[in-house]
Design an enzyme around this catalytic site. Sequence first.
Site, PDB file in Angstrom:
ATOM      1  CG  HIS A 181     -13.672 -23.389 -22.741  1.00  0.00           C
ATOM      2  ND1 HIS A 181     -12.540 -23.250 -23.507  1.00  0.00           N
ATOM      3  CD2 HIS A 181     -14.312 -24.498 -23.206  1.00  0.00           C
ATOM      4  CE1 HIS A 181     -12.486 -24.238 -24.397  1.00  0.00           C
ATOM      5  NE2 HIS A 181     -13.555 -25.010 -24.233  1.00  0.00           N
TER       6      HIS A 181
ATOM      7  CD  GLU B  20     -14.783 -28.216 -25.421  1.00  0.00           C
ATOM      8  OE1 GLU B  20     -15.079 -29.018 -26.310  1.00  0.00           O
ATOM      9  OE2 GLU B  20     -14.546 -27.007 -25.646  1.00  0.00           O
TER      10      GLU B  20
ATOM     11  CG  ASP C 226     -10.948 -22.363 -27.662  1.00  0.00           C
ATOM     12  OD1 ASP C 226      -9.895 -22.132 -27.045  1.00  0.00           O
ATOM     13  OD2 ASP C 226     -11.961 -22.823 -27.096  1.00  0.00           O
ATOM     14  CB  SER C 227      -8.512 -26.045 -26.729  1.00  0.00           C
ATOM     15  OG  SER C 227      -9.408 -25.481 -25.788  1.00  0.00           O
TER      16      SER C 227
ATOM     17  CB  CYS D  47      -9.919 -19.911 -19.675  1.00  0.00           C
ATOM     18  SG  CYS D  47     -10.486 -21.341 -20.613  1.00  0.00           S
TER      19      CYS D  47
ATOM     20  CB  CYS E 153      -7.286 -20.748 -27.399  1.00  0.00           C
ATOM     21  SG  CYS E 153      -6.721 -21.988 -26.213  1.00  0.00           S
TER      22      CYS E 153
HETATM   23  N1  DGL Z   1     -10.391 -21.733 -24.220  1.00  0.00           N
HETATM   24  C1  DGL Z   1      -9.053 -22.140 -23.842  1.00  0.00           C
HETATM   25  C2  DGL Z   1      -8.306 -20.970 -23.225  1.00  0.00           C
HETATM   26  O1  DGL Z   1      -8.713 -19.863 -23.407  1.00  0.00           O
HETATM   27  C3  DGL Z   1      -9.138 -23.363 -23.015  1.00  0.00           C
HETATM   28  C4  DGL Z   1      -7.825 -24.035 -22.867  1.00  0.00           C
HETATM   29  C5  DGL Z   1      -7.912 -25.504 -22.635  1.00  0.00           C
HETATM   30  O2  DGL Z   1      -8.406 -26.207 -23.499  1.00  0.00           O
HETATM   31  O3  DGL Z   1      -7.448 -25.954 -21.573  1.00  0.00           O
HETATM   32  O4  DGL Z   1      -7.305 -21.123 -22.575  1.00  0.00           O
END
Ligand code: DGL
Length: 275
Positions: free
Chosen positions: A186, A152, A11-12, A184, A74
């Site tokens: 997160h 984060e 993931d990011s 998302c 992600c």
């Molecule tokens: N968890 C990522 C997603 O599902 C976050 C994306 C981001 O870093 O902007 O889109």
Amino acid sequence: MDASHPVGVFDSGVGGLSVLREIRRQLPSEHLLYVADSAFAPYGNKPQEFIEARSMAIVEFLLRRNAKAIVVACNTATGAAVATIRARHLLPVVAMEPAIKPAAALTRSGVVGVLATQRTLASHNFVKLFERYGNGVEILAQACPGLVEQVETGDLAGPGTRRLLERYLSPLLAKGADTLVLGCTHYPFLRPLIQEMAGPDVAVIDSSEAVARQLWRRLEAHDLLAAPEQKGTERFWTSADPASAAPILRQLWPLCHEVRRLTEIDAGEAAFLCP
Ligand code: DGL
């Protein structure tokens, strides 16, 4: 490819841990590798080419560690990179899809709110979902800049996070949304706060369960499910400073004992682990 090999998940940042949690619940025997690209989070406001390049580099990194399957945990990276990953690699690749289909079936008011990053909402995949399930159901897309950053830093319920959610939820609730899709990975970590603010009559759904199920199906189809007697382990990499990343990783994944910096994909150095 060997069934005892690990599954690579990325993931990011730490958001994909919401997917990892569900994978661990449904597939207790699998060894899991997790990459949090937190030094480059959020992806949501970055160019498509950048997200694609990061995703490809992370996939290569996971393949060097013998990943037998990849989970793109992600939504933003899915929209930007999954087609290229699948075109270049033959192993099973499981990716995110915002839970619009179940939301369209669930809503009673006929209004569904989708919370996601700007880039996810602008992606081809999302536009297709929108066209497919938007018939007879009003789908309200709400970009949520800032929320990924809150997660984060481990701020899951503080005043700043509450203010942002107030701003993003109010228009959806005012228009009668009774079902909210967390588009998302997160955002499931904000679910308790979202549910509290939206109230008990609003359903809050995400796709982590469906993604873990799909992983199970793909592994089974390729005869790659780990033997039931194998005890699944997790190893974690982060591209951020491990000292600042460790507390939030442990907050969201209490069994994570050690975090080391992901340097290999950028600088050719050896990476680390979290047994
Ligand atoms: N968890 C990522 C997603 O599902 C976050 C994306 C981001 O870093 O902007 O889109």
